[in-house]
Write a protein that holds these residues in place. Structure first.
Motif, PDB file in Angstrom:
ATOM      1  N   LEU D  84       0.842  -1.204   0.000  1.00 48.60           N
ATOM      2  CA  LEU D  84       0.000   0.000   0.000  1.00 48.60           C
ATOM      3  C   LEU D  84       0.870   1.243   0.000  1.00 48.60           C
ATOM      4  O   LEU D  84       0.609   2.217  -0.716  1.00 48.60           O
ATOM      5  N   LEU D  85       1.918   1.177   0.793  1.00 51.08           N
ATOM      6  CA  LEU D  85       2.836   2.303   0.884  1.00 51.08           C
ATOM      7  C   LEU D  85       3.468   2.581  -0.477  1.00 51.08           C
ATOM      8  O   LEU D  85       3.507   3.722  -0.939  1.00 51.08           O
ATOM      9  N   LEU D  86       3.938   1.521  -1.138  1.00 46.54           N
ATOM     10  CA  LEU D  86       4.583   1.677  -2.445  1.00 46.54           C
ATOM     11  C   LEU D  86       3.619   2.289  -3.452  1.00 46.54           C
ATOM     12  O   LEU D  86       3.937   3.271  -4.123  1.00 46.54           O
ATOM     13  N   VAL D  87       2.402   1.703  -3.547  1.00 49.45           N
ATOM     14  CA  VAL D  87       1.457   2.148  -4.581  1.00 49.45           C
ATOM     15  C   VAL D  87       1.060   3.600  -4.346  1.00 49.45           C
ATOM     16  O   VAL D  87       1.079   4.424  -5.272  1.00 49.45           O
ATOM     17  N   SER D  88       0.737   3.955  -3.100  1.00 48.90           N
ATOM     18  CA  SER D  88       0.273   5.329  -2.882  1.00 48.90           C
ATOM     19  C   SER D  88       1.427   6.309  -3.053  1.00 48.90           C
ATOM     20  O   SER D  88       1.231   7.424  -3.544  1.00 48.90           O
ATOM     21  N   PHE D  89       2.643   5.895  -2.695  1.00 45.90           N
ATOM     22  CA  PHE D  89       3.786   6.789  -2.858  1.00 45.90           C
ATOM     23  C   PHE D  89       4.046   7.060  -4.336  1.00 45.90           C
ATOM     24  O   PHE D  89       4.223   8.211  -4.751  1.00 45.90           O
ATOM     25  N   ILE D  90       4.043   6.010  -5.146  1.00 47.47           N
ATOM     26  CA  ILE D  90       4.324   6.210  -6.572  1.00 47.47           C
ATOM     27  C   ILE D  90       3.237   7.045  -7.220  1.00 47.47           C
ATOM     28  O   ILE D  90       3.508   7.939  -8.023  1.00 47.47           O
ATOM     29  N   SER D  91       1.983   6.801  -6.814  1.00 43.82           N
ATOM     30  CA  SER D  91       0.902   7.612  -7.369  1.00 43.82           C
ATOM     31  C   SER D  91       1.120   9.083  -7.036  1.00 43.82           C
ATOM     32  O   SER D  91       0.960   9.961  -7.895  1.00 43.82           O
ATOM     33  N   THR D 246       2.337   5.458 -18.048  1.00 34.73           N
ATOM     34  CA  THR D 246       3.301   4.362 -18.092  1.00 34.73           C
ATOM     35  C   THR D 246       4.127   4.325 -16.819  1.00 34.73           C
ATOM     36  O   THR D 246       4.348   3.258 -16.239  1.00 34.73           O
ATOM     37  N   ALA D 247       4.584   5.510 -16.377  1.00 32.66           N
ATOM     38  CA  ALA D 247       5.405   5.552 -15.170  1.00 32.66           C
ATOM     39  C   ALA D 247       4.617   5.015 -13.977  1.00 32.66           C
ATOM     40  O   ALA D 247       5.138   4.238 -13.172  1.00 32.66           O
ATOM     41  N   PHE D 248       3.356   5.410 -13.893  1.00 32.95           N
ATOM     42  CA  PHE D 248       2.513   4.953 -12.782  1.00 32.95           C
ATOM     43  C   PHE D 248       2.286   3.448 -12.845  1.00 32.95           C
ATOM     44  O   PHE D 248       2.493   2.722 -11.863  1.00 32.95           O
ATOM     45  N   LEU D 249       1.906   2.958 -14.039  1.00 34.91           N
ATOM     46  CA  LEU D 249       1.590   1.533 -14.162  1.00 34.91           C
ATOM     47  C   LEU D 249       2.833   0.667 -13.968  1.00 34.91           C
ATOM     48  O   LEU D 249       2.774  -0.379 -13.329  1.00 34.91           O
ATOM     49  N   ASN D 341      12.108  -2.159  -5.185  1.00 34.90           N
ATOM     50  CA  ASN D 341      13.204  -1.453  -5.825  1.00 34.90           C
ATOM     51  C   ASN D 341      12.936  -1.252  -7.306  1.00 34.90           C
ATOM     52  O   ASN D 341      13.163  -0.173  -7.842  1.00 34.90           O
ATOM     53  N   HIS D 342      12.423  -2.296  -7.944  1.00 32.65           N
ATOM     54  CA  HIS D 342      12.156  -2.137  -9.366  1.00 32.65           C
ATOM     55  C   HIS D 342      11.017  -1.150  -9.582  1.00 32.65           C
ATOM     56  O   HIS D 342      11.062  -0.350 -10.509  1.00 32.65           O
ATOM     57  N   GLY D 343       9.997  -1.180  -8.719  1.00 28.79           N
ATOM     58  CA  GLY D 343       8.910  -0.210  -8.831  1.00 28.79           C
ATOM     59  C   GLY D 343       9.459   1.207  -8.827  1.00 28.79           C
ATOM     60  O   GLY D 343       9.091   2.033  -9.663  1.00 28.79           O
ATOM     61  N   ILE D 344      10.393   1.458  -7.929  1.00 28.52           N
ATOM     62  CA  ILE D 344      10.915   2.823  -7.809  1.00 28.52           C
ATOM     63  C   ILE D 344      11.800   3.192  -8.999  1.00 28.52           C
ATOM     64  O   ILE D 344      11.610   4.225  -9.637  1.00 28.52           O
ATOM     65  N   ILE D 345      12.755   2.297  -9.355  1.00 28.75           N
ATOM     66  CA  ILE D 345      13.666   2.721 -10.436  1.00 28.75           C
ATOM     67  C   ILE D 345      12.967   2.752 -11.786  1.00 28.75           C
ATOM     68  O   ILE D 345      13.254   3.631 -12.590  1.00 28.75           O
ATOM     69  N   LYS D 346      12.061   1.808 -12.031  1.00 25.56           N
ATOM     70  CA  LYS D 346      11.417   1.833 -13.349  1.00 25.56           C
ATOM     71  C   LYS D 346      10.546   3.063 -13.485  1.00 25.56           C
ATOM     72  O   LYS D 346      10.492   3.684 -14.547  1.00 25.56           O
ATOM     73  N   THR D 347       9.861   3.440 -12.403  1.00 28.34           N
ATOM     74  CA  THR D 347       9.079   4.676 -12.459  1.00 28.34           C
ATOM     75  C   THR D 347       9.995   5.862 -12.730  1.00 28.34           C
ATOM     76  O   THR D 347       9.691   6.711 -13.580  1.00 28.34           O
TER      77      THR D 347
END
Lengths: 202, 120, 143, 497
Positions: D84-91, D246-249, D341-347
């Motif tokens: 939840l933390l990851l998804v809301s942070f990236i959004s 794309t960055a979000f998804l 980690n991949h969520g963050i760098i790919k975004t």
């Protein structure tokens, strides 16, 4: 009697699906799909799912047929005679179907009252024995839908809303000519049509 | 009885697979969505079959009916029907836009147009 | 393909005018009688929408649109979700969990009654608005 | 209202409330502000929830006041609290970044629909993550899918439409398979609550219905998370969607599906059933290995940056699935930490590509000559996150790959470890070539220098660097994420209490 009705309706369903596969005319396909939903609604009534039958008849054979017809009205009516025998697709479908049939082999038989789904004390049994006392509704489907699983229904309304705005963003709510596709005005506002002659262009 | 007890499931599976086949094997986009409709309706049927109890009636409580079919699959499928029509609507809207842009709704023609575009 | 006909088909127009009030009445019945018989907000919403769709098919979209304008539809679409979610938020503000209708009245059973009434209303409003707007979109886009 | 007690509900209610409000407001900038504000509040709620779970353990929240399994519950433990933390942070980060790029690429009259769809997508993803009910996963999966189709179709190229449609077909097949799987599980156990299901599966395990449910759920979720033979929808969808989408998804959508996969494999069916009886790794491990070898190779041959990164995403999903296949605590830790980690760098990578797209109007690799002279900050951002993708020491990529290879060694799967290294080499090639072009290749003489080329606007750079700052922090202090991932792994392996 019940069994006979079911068998007749099931045969209908199979015949309709064969029709959909064989016929190339898309209009017939759409009508057959509507019919499929209607017959399925009949089967649902036999299986005591009256609410589902009501919805399936209204949505499956009503609304979605209208949507299909609307979409067909500005695309082609005939499917091109290709893409008929894909071996890979057939193999995939056969394997999937085979797996499913394998899975049903030791399932509780149709109509069994002692299957896990029927006897779980906190779900099926709870709903049937306690819902009247807890919510005061005779229709168990309504009380489960709106109260016990009200959160699912909230999700369902949001899905409908999502579809609404998705179609709004793709097509807009009104017909417009390319020249008045000005980016400034919102896609939903009423256009100032000079007269209603243009309406016959649909 | 053993065959009769399961034949319902088998017909459902056959219908389901027919829908899936139309979805995968047909190139026409509208036909694919028709296939999706058949596929989804058959899944609804699978669920409803699970809820049926012999001798039961519709789960609307009333005096004098001791046995009811399981209401839970009905509720789930009500939700699933709505989800299904929502997906259909979005898919058809996409098809209309695709037809406007490409002037075709055949998957293979779309692919060759896109391939030609990429090479140029 | 013409999805509607004007001027001609007088019989259809007259019959439609006769039918529509009954469809609306039946929709209201399904909306508010769902606790006792089959039906509920979703089915009622579809029925409401079908009355408007019938009107649009027979009398032309222009006339239907002047009754149920696109901007009104958009508001209704959002409103239904807000009614449903709002019910949940109210129960939260009253110190109960999300969508715990028991919070809405002193007697939990009455609370359930009110809660189910409210959320079914929300379902009905959104479904009606979305179905009619889908019809507008698909029937009025021209090439 | 006791806020602390209502946090699980707030995480869902806030974005769900924002979507219809956007439709009512209809003002472009206001809708953006509302979405950012909502994302911020959602992130804070998720953060609060994360701390609560870390302090007190599992939180169960009975929706409607009906105790599970009769009603639906939110079930929050370390595994999904961190998701939840990851998804809301990236959004939050991507929304901050999105304003300029959306303004440029989407018709103004549709901005409010765009942000409403974004909020719905966020609702769906968070809803899938937080719920403790199997059928509810399906409902929220459809919310996120439908809004994703819509967001992808906002792309300016007409191919966005076909990409969206193909994703719709694949996604609907996946969702239908998941629905079938849940149906069979219901038939075998009589329940929909995940914890209850996990308790009843051992008794029903011998049934074929459970086996079929397992297979269908696996295939459905593999489609959704783009594991090798079923990844076909992803490349076009990522390439033609608006870059903010794309960055979000890239940072959230496939990750959430992977989380659901984890939940089903380890907590519900149990490690013993999934890997001992079903021999899941016999099927999944080859798929995962082919994913990260083959698609890294494919990425080398892409000349479009967005497409290259899309294929690289499938390859990274391969690492994560390979880590799951180890089915050990160490392997699961590696998989989960790589999800983050991949969520963050790919975004971050897609954001930097978005900056190039914003100024150049395209992202062809071969015309980025000497970009460093005109857009230094963007290029530096690309390089830092690119190094993270490769897995250079002191970056997040190193933390996760090191853990993954360590886990493979621990289990004695030397070959897997070696193949991971090999595919990292491919990553060096595809990222390295882009960096080389951007840094060293001189602008060709016969081409006039682009006029008015300048750095991307500050409103895009700041969120991007904030995200890169986070990635550097977690790269240097890798133990933080690792310890969270280990806790999550233990929770998942331990099943439900």
């Amino acid at each position: 009697m019940e069994l006979l009705i079911t068998i007749v309706l099931l045969t209908f369903l199979v015949a309709i699906v064969i029709g959909i596969i064989v016929l190339r005319d898309l209009l017939s396909g759409v009508i057959l799909l509507g019919l499929y939903s209607l017959v399925a609604a009949g089967v649902f009534i036999v299986m005591d799912a009256v609410d589902v039958a009501f919805t399936e008849a209204a949505v499956g054979s009503g609304i979605s047929t209208i949507l299909f017809l609307g979409a067909l009205s500005f695309t082609r009516h005939e499917q091109k005679p290709r893409g008929h025998d894909s071996i890979v697709a057939l193999a995939f479908v056969c394997i999937t179907g085979g797996l499913l049939i394998y899975g049903t082999l030791d399932m509780p038989h149709y109509g069994s009252a002692v299957s896990p789904a029927q006897t779980h004390p906190e779900l099926a049994v709870h709903f049937l024995t306690k819902s009247a006392g807890e919510t005061g509704m005779p229709n168990v489907v309504t009380s489960v839908l709106a109260s016990y699983r009200g959160y699912d229904t909230l999700g369902e309304v949001v899905v409908v809303f999502t579809a609404g705005i998705a179609v709004l963003s793709l097509l807009g709510l009104i017909r417009r000519r390319p020249e008045d596709e000005a980016p400034e005005d919102a896609p939903g506002d009423l256009p100032k049509l000079p007269d209603d002659k243009s309406e016959h262009n649909v | 009885m053993s065959i009769l007890g399961l034949y319902n499931y088998w017909v459902v599976v056959a219908l389901m697979m027919a829908g899936l086949y139309i979805m995968i094997a047909r190139y026409n986009l509208i036909k694919k969505i028709i296939g999706l409709g058949v596929f989804q309706t058959s899944i609804f049927y699978l669920y409803i079959t699970m809820g049926k109890v012999h001798g039961g009636t519709a789960p609307i409580l009333a005096e004098g009916y001791p046995l009811y079919s399981n209401p839970l699959p009905h509720v789930l499928i009500l939700t699933a029907i709505v989800v299904g029509v929502a997906t259909t609507a979005v898919a058809l809207a996409l098809i209309v836009r695709i037809y406007e842009e490409y002037d075709t709704i055949e998957e293979d023609e779309l692919k060759s147009i896109e391939l030609a575009e990429q090479e140029s | 393909m013409k999805l509607y006909v004007r001027q001609r088909h007088r019989v259809l127009q007259v019959v439609t005018k006769l039918i529509i009030p009954f469809v609306l009445l039946f929709a209201l019945y399904v909306q508010f009688h769902g606790d006792y018989g089959p039906g509920g907000g979703f089915q009622a919403g579809v029925l409401f929408a079908s009355a408007f769709i019938l009107h649009g098919l027979i009398f032309g979209l222009q006339r239907t649109r002047s009754v149920l304008t696109p901007s009104l539809l958009r508001v209704l679409m959002a409103l239904g979700v807000l009614i449903y979610l709002g019910t949940g938020i109210v129960t939260m503000l009253l110190g109960h969990n999300l969508l715990d209708y028991a919070a809405l009245a002193a007697n939990p059973k009455t609370g359930q009654h009110w809660g189910i009434f409210a959320v079914e209303l929300g379902v009905g409003v959104t479904v009606t608005a979305v179905m009619v707007s889908l019809f507008y979109s698909f029937a009025s886009k021209r090439l | 209202m006791d806020i602390a007690q209502q946090l699980p509900a707030l995480v869902i209610v806030l974005p769900m409330l924002a979507a219809p409000l956007c439709v009512l407001i209809r003002h472009s900038a206001l809708c953006w502000a509302l979405s950012v504000f909502t994302s911020l509040l959602t992130f804070l709620s998720a953060f609060g929830l994360f701390n609560q779970v870390r302090a007190d353990g599992v939180i169960r929240y009975a929706i409607g006041g009906w105790a599970a399994p009769t009603g639906i519950e939110y079930y929050v433990d370390m595994a999904n609290a961190s998701m939840l933390l990851l998804v809301s942070f990236i959004s939050l980060i991507v929304l901050l970044y999105a304003y300029e790029s959306v303004k440029k690429s989407v018709v103004k009259a549709k901005h409010y629909l765009f942000y409403a769809a974004w909020m719905l997508c966020l609702t769906g993803l968070l809803g899938i993550t937080i719920t403790g009910d199997a059928f509810n996963v399906f409902v929220f999966l459809e919310i996120s899918s439908l809004s994703m189709y819509m967001l992808i179709a906002f792309g300016s190229n007409r191919r966005a439409l076909t990409a969206s449609f193909r994703y719709l077909i694949m996604g609907s097949i996946g969702a239908s398979f998941i629905l079938i799987g849940i149906g069979f599980l219901y038939a075998a156990t009589g329940t929909l609550n995940m914890a209850d299901m996990a308790g009843r599966i051992p008794d029903a395990e011998a049934q074929r219905a459970v086996l079929v449910a397992f297979s269908f759920l696996t295939i459905g979720l593999m489609i959704k998370s783009a594991v090798f033979p079923l990844h076909g929808w992803l490349a076009n969808a990522y390439q033609y969607a608006p870059v903010a989408v794309t960055a979000f998804l890239a940072g959230t959508a496939t990750k959430v599906s992977l989380y659901v996969l984890l939940r089903f494999f380890f907590s519900i069916f149990g490690t013993e059933y999934s890997f001992g009886y079903m021999l899941l790794n016999v099927v999944l491990l080859p798929a995962a290995i082919v994913s990260f070898i083959l698609l890294s190779l494919v990425a080398i041959f892409q000349s479009d940056l967005k497409r290259m990164l899309a294929y690289s995403s499938v390859a990274q999903v391969g690492y994560i699935v390979a880590a799951f296949c180890l089915a050990t605590e160490q392997g699961l830790t590696a998989g989960i930490v790589h999800i983050f980690n991949h969520g963050i760098i790919k975004t971050a990578l897609f954001m930097s590509v978005g900056c190039m797209l914003f100024r150049l109007g395209h992202t062809h690799r071969n015309s980025l000559d000497n970009l460093i002279s005109t857009m230094p900050f963007t290029v530096v951002a690309f390089i830092i996150s690119g190094l993270g993708l490769i897995g250079v020491p002191l970056t997040v990529g190193f933390v996760s790959k090191f853990t993954l290879i360590g886990a493979a060694m621990e289990k004695g799967w030397w070959l897997v470890g070696a193949l991971v290294l090999l595919s990292s080499l491919f990553a060096v090639i595809y990222i390295g070539r882009v960096i080389e072009i951007m840094l060293f290749r001189k602008v060709r003489v016969n081409e006039p220098a682009p006029v008015g080329m300048k750095e991307a606007p500050l409103s895009m750079l700041v969120p991007m660097y904030a995200l890169i700052g986070v990635s550097i922090w977690f790269g240097v202090f890798g133990t933080t994420t690792l310890s969270v991932a280990r806790e999550a792994a233990l929770v998942l392996l331990g099943g439900y209490q």
